[in-house]
Design a protein around this motif. Structure first.
Motif, PDB file in Angstrom:
ATOM      1  N   VAL A 334      46.054  38.857  34.406  1.00  0.00           N
ATOM      2  CA  VAL A 334      45.362  38.918  35.698  1.00  0.00           C
ATOM      3  C   VAL A 334      44.849  37.527  36.029  1.00  0.00           C
ATOM      4  CG1 VAL A 334      43.445  39.928  36.995  1.00  0.00           C
ATOM      5  CG2 VAL A 334      44.697  41.319  35.334  1.00  0.00           C
ATOM      6  N   ARG A 335      45.319  36.983  37.134  1.00  0.00           N
ATOM      7  CA  ARG A 335      44.929  35.638  37.529  1.00  0.00           C
ATOM      8  C   ARG A 335      44.015  35.709  38.741  1.00  0.00           C
ATOM      9  NH1 ARG A 335      50.963  32.810  37.148  1.00  0.00           N
ATOM     10  NH2 ARG A 335      51.427  33.545  35.024  1.00  0.00           N
ATOM     11  N   HIS A 336      42.827  35.188  38.606  1.00  0.00           N
ATOM     12  CA  HIS A 336      41.875  35.168  39.714  1.00  0.00           C
ATOM     13  C   HIS A 336      42.229  34.002  40.629  1.00  0.00           C
ATOM     14  CE1 HIS A 336      38.833  38.146  38.211  1.00  0.00           C
ATOM     15  NE2 HIS A 336      39.641  38.000  37.183  1.00  0.00           N
ATOM     16  N   THR A 337      42.312  34.321  41.920  1.00  0.00           N
ATOM     17  CA  THR A 337      42.775  33.320  42.886  1.00  0.00           C
ATOM     18  C   THR A 337      41.666  32.828  43.797  1.00  0.00           C
ATOM     19  OG1 THR A 337      43.414  35.092  44.420  1.00  0.00           O
ATOM     20  CG2 THR A 337      45.101  34.286  42.891  1.00  0.00           C
ATOM     21  N   SER A 338      40.423  33.240  43.514  1.00  0.00           N
ATOM     22  CA  SER A 338      39.308  32.811  44.345  1.00  0.00           C
ATOM     23  C   SER A 338      38.051  32.666  43.511  1.00  0.00           C
ATOM     24  CB  SER A 338      39.057  33.817  45.476  1.00  0.00           C
ATOM     25  OG  SER A 338      37.866  33.523  46.172  1.00  0.00           O
ATOM     26  N   GLU A 339      37.287  31.605  43.769  1.00  0.00           N
ATOM     27  CA  GLU A 339      35.988  31.441  43.135  1.00  0.00           C
ATOM     28  C   GLU A 339      34.875  32.066  43.978  1.00  0.00           C
ATOM     29  OE1 GLU A 339      35.217  30.358  40.212  1.00  0.00           O
ATOM     30  OE2 GLU A 339      37.258  29.844  39.645  1.00  0.00           O
ATOM     31  N   GLU A 340      35.240  32.571  45.170  1.00  0.00           N
ATOM     32  CA  GLU A 340      34.247  33.166  46.058  1.00  0.00           C
ATOM     33  C   GLU A 340      34.214  34.680  45.955  1.00  0.00           C
ATOM     34  OE1 GLU A 340      34.751  31.941  50.035  1.00  0.00           O
ATOM     35  OE2 GLU A 340      34.261  29.840  49.651  1.00  0.00           O
TER      36      GLU A 340
END
Length: 630
Positions: A334-340
């Motif tokens: 699972v790759r997170h694509t946002s720091e927000e």
């Protein structure tokens, strides 16, 4: 240090104020599916009605309008979207709210919820295929010589779509937002132009026409028409599933201010066109546009259908992440694509599996007409599951009075049951495919859960009690103590972890400082940083540490430990992490059947390793394997 901290607990997008960019992003991701339904929904409904008579046109328009109002606007946007799990939506988030208050119904509700999540994948497959095919088919109207190349062109467009998913739904959404704003504006204007020439079609907004039509034709025809009318609702579930990406307020504002009016106008415009020219019933959507505007309209439609596919894909990724954290499926990349926003993720294995299935649908069915026969049954089933779960939440968690909950839920359930029944006839014509995919997904989840339970029970059968083990460390013949800190990941806090037992057995040593680390997932999307860590000191240099994450958070163990140095009392970059790896093997007293053992072993082998999932550097990891009889 700061970037690592942010990676541990990103805030819910719902915590951000609604602004123009967020509304535009929501248009680009959330409403694509339901926004492209006018391409084929009215056409298929008229075909099911058997003609383009005035009674059929008015009846179908009335059914479409009231279906959208009751199911999408009232059920989902007003009611179901209240059931946000700290900003997150979708079947898994709803299941997390419902299970703690389910009581004796917990097991049954769990299976029902997992079934709903499985059916969502059926929708995630068919939406891209039917949307893109229906758009590219418009090229055949503009230039018949293109017709033989429709399927290859659609396949190429879809491959491009799946290839850009790694950029993240947020980036894709803000890229697609302006296109969808243009799309809905085009729908509204095209519909309004024809509506002005035949304003009498506005009478179809009265429910009397829907009731009169249903009473006039046979029950079989009514159900066939309802099965096609349901195509106008596909994408309603995606609104809820994508809530974690853009927030409830942004979705509600966009829906009522922009999307709903545009949909109503374009359906009324198609009806007005068909009443003025019955021959246009073969493809009323593209015939809304004059010949000189047809090619640009087809290009815009193709772009919109690509975006439509994004709604279900981003929802599928979020659902998979939640399912992993809740232990329903094996760990995946699972790759997170946002720091927000923690809800914006990309799962490459799921992305390319869906890509293969979608391309198989395109080459197998080869037309949007054929795919329409497969579309609807899985979505209708998922919508019924949502009604059951949100009813449990409203009654058990919100404590709404039964006199309010059950009549409203009964109305929604009756609507869902009607649409499920209306789509049953599609099963032999292709509806079996998404149902088969849903059944396979549900089987995988149930076997995984059962296999994990059996594996843990078998592994812990001969485990030593933790208190007994610690007491023996001060007795003669105890293992040698060596300097340093060893961190053992464990599932249970009252027994010795398998990795520690194996280390003592093979190496005869115990570290001077031993941390038994239990990583847990809450039934909430995010955990406040103040509640992230709990520490219990034990004797002989041992300590229990609980590390808590929400189901929508990245379980970054090293980052969390750096932020809470009191947990290890040492630099986590200097500690050694010991993990046990269980290898399932057949048993003489099996708890799983042969096919379940094979399937569980296959999933275990292909799951992401614990160090990678918890982002623990491989240089700090020692894995100790053990065989577990299943």
């Amino acid at each position: 240090m700061t970037s690592s901290t942010e990676a541990v607990s990103t805030p819910a997008i719902a915590d951000h104020p609604v602004r123009a960019a967020l509304l535009l992003g929501a248009l680009g991701v959330v409403f694509g599916d339901i926004g492209t339904s006018p391409i084929y929904a009215f056409r298929e409904s008229l075909k099911a009605a058997g003609g383009a008579s005035e009674a059929a046109v008015f009846g179908v328009l009335s059914l479409v309008f009231w279906a959208i109002v009751l199911v999408v606007a009232i059920k989902y946007v007003v009611f179901v979207m209240r059931a946000d799990n700290e900003g997150e939506g979708g079947t898994m988030a709803l299941l997390s709210l419902a299970l703690p208050v389910a009581g004796a119904l917990r097991t049954g509700l769990l299976i029902v919820g997992l079934a709903g999540a499985s059916l969502f994948f059926g929708d995630a497959m068919i939406t891209p295929a039917i949307s893109v095919l229906s758009a590219v088919e418009g090229l055949g109207i503009a230039s018949p010589t293109v017709t033989p190349y429709v399927v290859p062109i659609a396949a190429f467009v879809l491959v491009c779509l799946f290839s850009i998913q790694s950029r993240g739904s947020g980036a894709v959404g803000f890229l697609f937002g302006p296109v969808m704003a243009l799309w809905f504006t085009t729908l509204a204007v095209a519909g309004l132009v024809h509506l002005v020439h035949y304003p009498r079609v506005l009478l179809a907004l009265s429910p009397n026409y829907a009731l009169a039509y249903a009473g006039h034709v046979s029950a079989g025809t009514t159900f066939a028409v309802l099965g096609s009318v349901f195509l106008a609702l596909t994408g309603g579930e995606a609104l809820y599933a994508d809530m974690g990406h853009f927030g409830r307020s942004a979705i509600r504002i966009s829906w009522f201010a922009f999307v709903l009016p545009a949909l109503v106008l374009v359906y009324l415009g198609q009806g007005a066109l068909v009443l003025a020219d019955p021959a246009s019933a073969d493809n009323p959507f593209f015939l809304l546009f004059p010949n000189w505007l047809l090619v640009p309209a087809v290009l815009l439609t193709t772009a919109a259908t690509v975006i439509a596919s994004q709604a279900v894909l981003s929802g599928a990724f979020a659902l998979v992440q939640q399912a992993i954290q809740l232990g329903a499926i094996p760990r995946l990349d699972v790759r997170h694509t946002s720091e927000e926003s923690a809800g914006q993720v990309y799962v490459p294995q799921v992305n390319w599996l869906l890509a293969a299935l979608v391309l198989a649908l395109v080459f197998g069915f080869r037309s949007s007409d054929a795919l329409a026969n497969a579309y609807g049954i899985a979505v209708a089933g998922d919508m019924m599951v949502t009604t059951l779960l949100v009813t449990m939440v409203a009654y058990g968690l919100w404590r709404w009075p039964a006199v309010l909950v059950f009549p409203v839920a009964g109305l929604f359930f009756l609507l869902d049951l009607t649409f499920v029944s209306a789509n049953v006839h599609k099963i032999p014509a292709g509806g079996w495919f998404p149902l088969l995919v849903g059944l396979v997904a549900l089987t995988l989840m149930l076997v995984w859960r059962k296999g994990r339970r059996v594996a843990f029970e078998r592994r812990d059968e001969n485990a030593i009690g933790l208190a007994t083990f610690i007491a023996r460390l001060d007795q003669p013949g105890a293992p040698e103590r060596m300097k340093g800190t060893a961190v053992y990941l464990t599932k249970e806090t009252d027994i010795v972890p398998a990795a520690l037992a194996l280390n003592v057995k093979h190496n005869g040593i115990v570290h001077e400082h031993v941390v038994l680390l239990k990583v847990t997932t809450e039934h909430t999307p995010r955990v406040d940083e103040r509640n992230r860590v709990k520490v219990t000191p034990l004797a002989s240099g041992f300590r229990l540490v609980w590390l808590v994450f929400g189901f929508a958070e990245k379980p970054d163990v090293p980052a969390a430990l750096r932020l809470h140095p009191e947990a290890l009392e040492c630099n986590p970059d200097e500690a050694s992490f010991f993990l046990g790896r269980e290898t399932p093997v057949p048993s003489l007293r099996p708890h799983l059947s042969a096919w379940q053992q094979w399937l569980y072993a296959f999933m275990t082998r292909n799951a992401v390793a614990a160090p990678d999932y918890f982002l623990i550097p491989s240089a700090r990891v020692v894995e100790l394997g053990t065989r577990v009889e299943m």
